[in-house]
Structures are given as structure tokens and as C-alpha cells.
Design an enzyme around this catalytic site. Structure first.
Site, short mmCIF file in Angstrom:
data_model
loop_
_atom_site.label_atom_id
_atom_site.label_comp_id
_atom_site.label_asym_id
_atom_site.label_seq_id
_atom_site.Cartn_x
_atom_site.Cartn_y
_atom_site.Cartn_z
N LYS A 197 -4.85 8.69 -19.35
CA LYS A 197 -5.06 9.30 -20.66
C LYS A 197 -3.79 9.19 -21.51
O LYS A 197 -3.39 8.10 -21.85
CB LYS A 197 -5.52 10.74 -20.48
CG LYS A 197 -6.66 10.91 -19.45
CD LYS A 197 -7.97 10.31 -19.91
CE LYS A 197 -9.03 10.30 -18.82
NZ LYS A 197 -9.31 11.57 -18.18
N TYR B 85 -12.13 19.57 -14.99
CA TYR B 85 -12.66 18.23 -15.28
C TYR B 85 -13.91 17.97 -14.41
O TYR B 85 -13.97 18.41 -13.25
CB TYR B 85 -11.56 17.21 -14.98
CG TYR B 85 -11.99 15.78 -15.13
CD1 TYR B 85 -12.19 15.24 -16.39
CD2 TYR B 85 -12.17 14.97 -14.02
CE1 TYR B 85 -12.59 13.93 -16.53
CE2 TYR B 85 -12.56 13.65 -14.15
CZ TYR B 85 -12.77 13.13 -15.41
OH TYR B 85 -13.16 11.83 -15.55
N ASP C 152 -3.44 20.70 -13.20
CA ASP C 152 -3.75 19.44 -13.87
C ASP C 152 -3.21 19.54 -15.30
O ASP C 152 -3.73 20.29 -16.12
CB ASP C 152 -5.27 19.22 -13.86
CG ASP C 152 -5.69 17.89 -14.49
OD1 ASP C 152 -4.91 17.34 -15.31
OD2 ASP C 152 -6.80 17.39 -14.18
N ARG D 50 0.84 -1.21 0.00
CA ARG D 50 0.00 0.00 0.00
C ARG D 50 0.87 1.25 0.00
O ARG D 50 0.48 2.29 -0.51
CB ARG D 50 -0.97 0.00 1.20
CG ARG D 50 -1.74 1.31 1.36
CD ARG D 50 -3.09 1.18 2.07
NE ARG D 50 -3.05 0.34 3.26
CZ ARG D 50 -2.52 0.69 4.44
NH1 ARG D 50 -1.97 1.89 4.59
NH2 ARG D 50 -2.53 -0.15 5.45
C1 LIG Z 1 -9.76 11.89 -16.97
C2 LIG Z 1 -9.28 13.12 -16.30
C3 LIG Z 1 -9.15 13.16 -14.91
C4 LIG Z 1 -9.53 11.99 -14.01
O1 LIG Z 1 -8.69 10.91 -14.24
P1 LIG Z 1 -9.11 9.37 -13.90
O2 LIG Z 1 -7.86 8.62 -14.17
O3 LIG Z 1 -10.25 9.03 -14.82
O4 LIG Z 1 -9.54 9.35 -12.49
C5 LIG Z 1 -8.68 14.33 -14.35
N1 LIG Z 1 -8.37 15.41 -15.10
C6 LIG Z 1 -8.51 15.41 -16.45
C7 LIG Z 1 -8.15 16.63 -17.22
C8 LIG Z 1 -8.98 14.27 -17.10
O5 LIG Z 1 -9.12 14.27 -18.42
#
Ligand SMILES: *Cc1c(COP(=O)(O)O)cnc(C)c1O
Length: 401
Positions: free
Chosen positions: A212, A115, A187, A62
Site C-alpha cells: 500500500k 482487514y 497493523d 528463501r
Molecule cells: C491490504 C492490507 C493488508 C494485506 O496486505 P497484502 O499485501 O494485500 O497481503 C493487511 N492489512 C491492511 C490494513 C491492508 O490494507
């Protein structure tokens, strides 16, 4: 020749970053997937030193894992950060970061276009803990600065935004955040470390949904946060207790994907720009959102702070939601799914993708048209993608009845 080597480029780091192969088990050339919950010690002194973090090593899955550590190190190098920690998903990275930094009575300033899941953190979960989130119009830098000047613990930014690709001036806003001693979080999922490095522009923390572009193959979930040793250690400590740990198999898949990160991003940057230009000139397309277009509001800022404009664009059609419904099924080379950043082109409306968590009214308040199509460009041949859009637009324009 001087023996002082220039630091490796991000292309080289995508392949070699973190992969100190001489340390890999039995001289394997690829990182071993260590499926082990715990790590044993015969010597009590050594065990204690590792447990107290005074010596390197692993205790319990963990907290840390050798495969996960290689993934983290690659990201640390790509973002040029002092420290890094990882998570089971991007939302785990975002929520753990916010919960680490914020306490009841604190204020966070952010923008309306974050997001969908992040927006829910600001509007649903943080207010429950008496943490106020001021969400400002994403295109109004003066208003964001004015709100920050009132004082805040965290300034939370995302650029380019999902799904309308608005661009925030990171240098300018990080300066505003610093002036009130806020922690500036960015982000960087859409830009990726190949196109932008927010830490170089003044951010304190940069985070990603590794699900992504980083992984790039739509086969593993993950998240990551990079920044100073002090901040990242606090976030790591919160995560080791709350338990949103990245799985070693996912870390392996993300690592394998990242070896081609620079190649994929280069192709996606190039294709997305060509496709955005094509769509902008098409009479059935109402508007195109892509920071690479000279006509885009964020173009000048994007040119300053990004090395490429990214692989995601969005557009609306003359015919509204009905024509979106007609067009999407006609696309041969677009996976209709709630994802982005993969090798396959992916298309969908925000109602079922980025902002599925929100009501139509909430989406309207965020300025997200229901008739929008988000189009995440894959690594297919650009001309094939344009031909595919051409036939689908023609079919949507004159639906067969
Ligand atoms: C998809 C996404 C997230 C969340 O990510 P997960 O891996 O689906 O939890 C956060 N920020 C952006 C810009 C995203 O495209």
C-alpha cells in the site's frame, strides 16, 4: 556547534535509511537487484559461520537476500525498531506472525474491524487449530480491556481501520495487553511510519502491508514486521521455513517508492482532510469517515497518537448502493480497483475491495455499509480531486435515464 548530531528525521530516513551506498556493488548509487538464489563460499569455516548465523552474509534466497535486507533496514529505522523481517505480502506478514505466536488452546483478542483477510484468519483458519479469537466492537475500549483482562496470548490491533477509519487508543490498549503478558501486535498499514509509530506507544510488534503506502506505486506486493530481536527472530525462523519470502525485484520497487514516502504522505494527509471536509458539507453525502474531522469519534485519540490522519477516507451517499453504482463510473481521477495507498486516487466499495472475502451478512455484522465508498487519496492536485467529486456527485444525484 556541538558535535552531537540530532537523530535524522523520518523524512531523511525515507531517503537514506538502510542505504549505506559504500557497500553497494561496484559503487552503484542505487541498490543493486541481486537476482541470485544462492551465495557461494570457498572457505568452509566462513561458510559454516554464515550458515550458523554467527557471521553476516547470505546463504540461500528463501532466507535472506542483499536487496531485501536494504528494504528491511529502511523499515527498521523508520519504525525505530530493534529488528525487522519481510514477507511476500502483507497477509504473509500477518499470518506468519499469528502462526508463530499462537498454539492450540491459546486465545487472541482483536476487533471486529480488522482487514478482511485478517478477519478470515480469526474466523476460519485459527479456530481450525483450536485457537479462539474474541473479536470485540472496535469503538468500545472498555469491552476490549475487559476481554483482554480474561487473559490472552496475543492482542491484535489495527488503526485506523479499513474501511471505516475507526481509531484505537494504542497506548491504553498496549497497557492492557502488557498487564496480562500478551504480545501486542499493530497493523500500521493505514497510518504508515510517517504518521504513527506504534512501538513508541507500547506495541511489541508493528506490521505493514508494504503493498500500500510504503511502496506507493501499486506495482509490488510485500509485507514487513518490526519489533524486538527475540520476537522478530522467531517470526523470521517461521517464515524462512514456510517460505513466504519477499522477492528482490519487489524489494527494489518498494525501496524506490519509499524514497518519496514522506512527501506522498504529507500531500495525502493534506488532501484527504480537505476532501473529507468538502464531502461532509455536501448535501448528497450522508456520512464521512475520516479521523481528521473534528466530528469523528476517534479524532481526539488520533490527534494524540498520529502526526497526520492518513490518505484514506470513506463516505456513504444519500441514495444507497444505487447511487454508489452511479457515482463511481463518473469519477475521472479515481482508479476503480481493490487497492489503496498509491499515487493515483483509488475508489471502490468494500464488497469488491477490503472485505471481498466476506459475505454481505458478515459485512453487516462488522458494521460496514454496502453503500460505502472507500476513497484512497492520491497525490493529484487537491482542487482537481474536489472538482472531480463535485461533478460525479451531481451526476449521481440526477442520473441520466
Ligand atoms: C491490504 C492490507 C493488508 C494485506 O496486505 P497484502 O499485501 O494485500 O497481503 C493487511 N492489512 C491492511 C490494513 C491492508 O490494507
Amino acid at each position: 556547534m556541538s558535535d552531537q548530531q540530532k537523530p535524522p528525521s523520518r523524512d531523511t530516513l525515507s531517503v537514506w535509511g538502510g542505504e549505506d551506498k559504500k557497500d553497494f556493488w561496484e559503487r552503484s548509487t542505487q541498490v543493486p537487484v541481486v537476482h541470485s538464489v544462492s551465495f557461494g563460499y570457498a572457505d568452509m569455516d566462513e561458510w559454516l559461520d554464515v550458515a550458523l548465523g554467527e557471521e553476516p552474509g547470505h546463504i540461500y534466497g528463501r532466507n535472506t537476500n542483499p536487496t531485501v535486507a536494504v528494504f528491511e533496514e529502511k523499515l527498521r529505522q523508520l519504525e525505530g525498531a530493534e529488528s525487522v523481517t519481510s514477507f511476500s505480502t502483507g497477509m504473509a506478514a500477518i499470518s506468519n506472525t499469528l502462526f508463530t505466536l499462537l498454539s492450540p488452546g491459546d486465545r487472541v483478542v482483536s476487533v471486529k474491524d480488522t482487514y478482511g483477510g485478517t478477519n478470515k484468519m480469526f474466523t476460519e483458519f485459527l479456530p481450525r487449530l483450536q485457537i479462539e479469537a474474541a473479536l470485540i466492537d472496535t469503538t468500545d475500549h472498555d469491552a476490549i480491556e475487559a476481554e483482554v483482562a480474561k487473559g490472552c496470548k496475543v492482542l491484535y490491533l489495527e488503526t485506523p481501520t479499513n474501511p471505516t477509519l475507526k481509531v484505537l487508543d494504542l497506548k491504553r490498549l498496549a497497557t492492557a495487553g502488557k498487564s496480562v503478558c500478551a504480545t501486542v501486535v499493530v497493523d500500521n498499514t493505514f497510518a504508515t511510519p510517517i504518521n504513527c509509530n506504534p512501538l513508541e506507544l507500547g506495541a511489541d510488534l508493528v506490521l505493514h502491508s508494504a503493498t500500500k503506502f510504503l511502496g506507493g506505486h501499486a506495482d509490488a506486493l510485500g509485507g514487513v514486521v518490526c519489533g524486538s530481536e527475540e520476537l522478530v527472530h522467531r517470526i523470521y525462523h517461521y517464515r524462512e521455513i514456510t517460505g513466504a519470502t519477499l522477492d528482490p525485484m519487489s524489494a527494489y520497487l518498494l525501496l524506490r517508492g519509499m524514497k518519496t514516502l514522506h512527501l506522498r504522505i504529507r500531500q495525502q494527509n493534506e488532501s484527504a482532510l480537505k476532501i473529507a471536509r468538502y464531502l461532509e458539507a455536501h448535501p448528497f453525502v450522508k456520512s464521512v469517515f475520516y479521523p481528521g474531522l473534528e466530528s469523528n469519534e476517534g479524532h481526539e485519540i488520533a490527534k494524540r497518537q498520529m502526526r497526520g490522519f492518513g490518505g484514506v477516507l470513506s463516505f456513504t451517499l444519500q441514495g444507497g448502493y444505487e447511487s454508489v453504482k452511479a457515482l463511481l463510473p463518473c469519477l475521472h481521477y479515481a482508479h476503480r480497483a481493490a487497492n489503496l495507498g498509491a499515487v493515483e486516487t483509488i475508489a471502490g466499495p468494500p464488497a469488491t475491495t477490503s472485505h471481498v472475502e466476506c459475505t454481505p451478512e458478515e459485512r453487516a455484522a462488522m458494521g460496514i455499509p454496502e453503500s460505502l465508498i472507500r476513497y484512497s487519496v492520491g497525490i493529484e492536485d487537491t482542487d482537481d480531486l474536489i472538482a472531480d467529486l463535485e461533478q460525479a456527485l451531481a451526476a449521481a444525484k440526477s442520473p441520466v435515464r
